[in-house]
Design a protein around this motif. Sequence first.
Motif, PDB file in Angstrom:
ATOM      1  N   MET A   1       0.721  -1.048  -0.003  1.00  0.00           N
ATOM      2  CA  MET A   1      -0.112   0.061  -0.097  1.00  0.00           C
ATOM      3  C   MET A   1       0.763   1.333   0.113  1.00  0.00           C
ATOM      4  O   MET A   1       1.905   1.334   0.740  1.00  0.00           O
ATOM      5  N   ASP A   2       0.433   2.332  -0.764  1.00  0.00           N
ATOM      6  CA  ASP A   2       1.537   3.407  -1.102  1.00  0.00           C
ATOM      7  C   ASP A   2       1.011   4.328  -0.213  1.00  0.00           C
ATOM      8  O   ASP A   2       0.205   5.321  -0.647  1.00  0.00           O
ATOM      9  N   VAL A   3       1.464   4.577   1.124  1.00  0.00           N
ATOM     10  CA  VAL A   3       1.068   5.508   2.022  1.00  0.00           C
ATOM     11  C   VAL A   3       2.236   6.398   2.163  1.00  0.00           C
ATOM     12  O   VAL A   3       3.333   5.921   2.370  1.00  0.00           O
ATOM     13  N   ARG A  46       1.545  -1.217  11.262  1.00  0.00           N
ATOM     14  CA  ARG A  46       1.278  -1.145   9.911  1.00  0.00           C
ATOM     15  C   ARG A  46       0.242  -1.967   9.543  1.00  0.00           C
ATOM     16  O   ARG A  46      -0.890  -1.775   8.837  1.00  0.00           O
ATOM     17  N   GLU A  50      -3.236  -0.795   7.529  1.00  0.00           N
ATOM     18  CA  GLU A  50      -3.686  -1.212   6.194  1.00  0.00           C
ATOM     19  C   GLU A  50      -5.039  -1.762   6.136  1.00  0.00           C
ATOM     20  O   GLU A  50      -5.490  -1.663   5.103  1.00  0.00           O
ATOM     21  N   ARG A  51      -5.283  -2.622   6.996  1.00  0.00           N
ATOM     22  CA  ARG A  51      -6.657  -3.131   7.153  1.00  0.00           C
ATOM     23  C   ARG A  51      -7.780  -2.355   7.043  1.00  0.00           C
ATOM     24  O   ARG A  51      -8.916  -2.589   6.565  1.00  0.00           O
ATOM     25  N   THR A  55     -10.008   5.354   2.379  1.00  0.00           N
ATOM     26  CA  THR A  55      -9.345   5.899   1.429  1.00  0.00           C
ATOM     27  C   THR A  55      -8.272   6.556   1.725  1.00  0.00           C
ATOM     28  O   THR A  55      -7.797   6.808   2.712  1.00  0.00           O
TER      29      THR A  55
END
Length: 63
Positions: A1-3, A46, A50-51, A55
């Motif tokens: 995931m790109d955070v 993390r 992520e779960r 948005t």
Amino acid sequence: MDVRIGDTLVMKKTHPCGGNRFAVLRIGMDFRLRCETCGHEMLVPRNKIERHIKTIERNEESV
């Protein structure tokens, strides 16, 4: 995931104060997040974050 640092995460679950938007302050094995409603900062693993992301809202500085 790109955070990225500076992003705003809109979560599926709300914080006890009622807000569901969190600013990303630090990234690694844990995320340091700040609730945009009450200002409370927390360090959360993390995989848990992520779960629960609904948005990701990018800020101009983080792109």
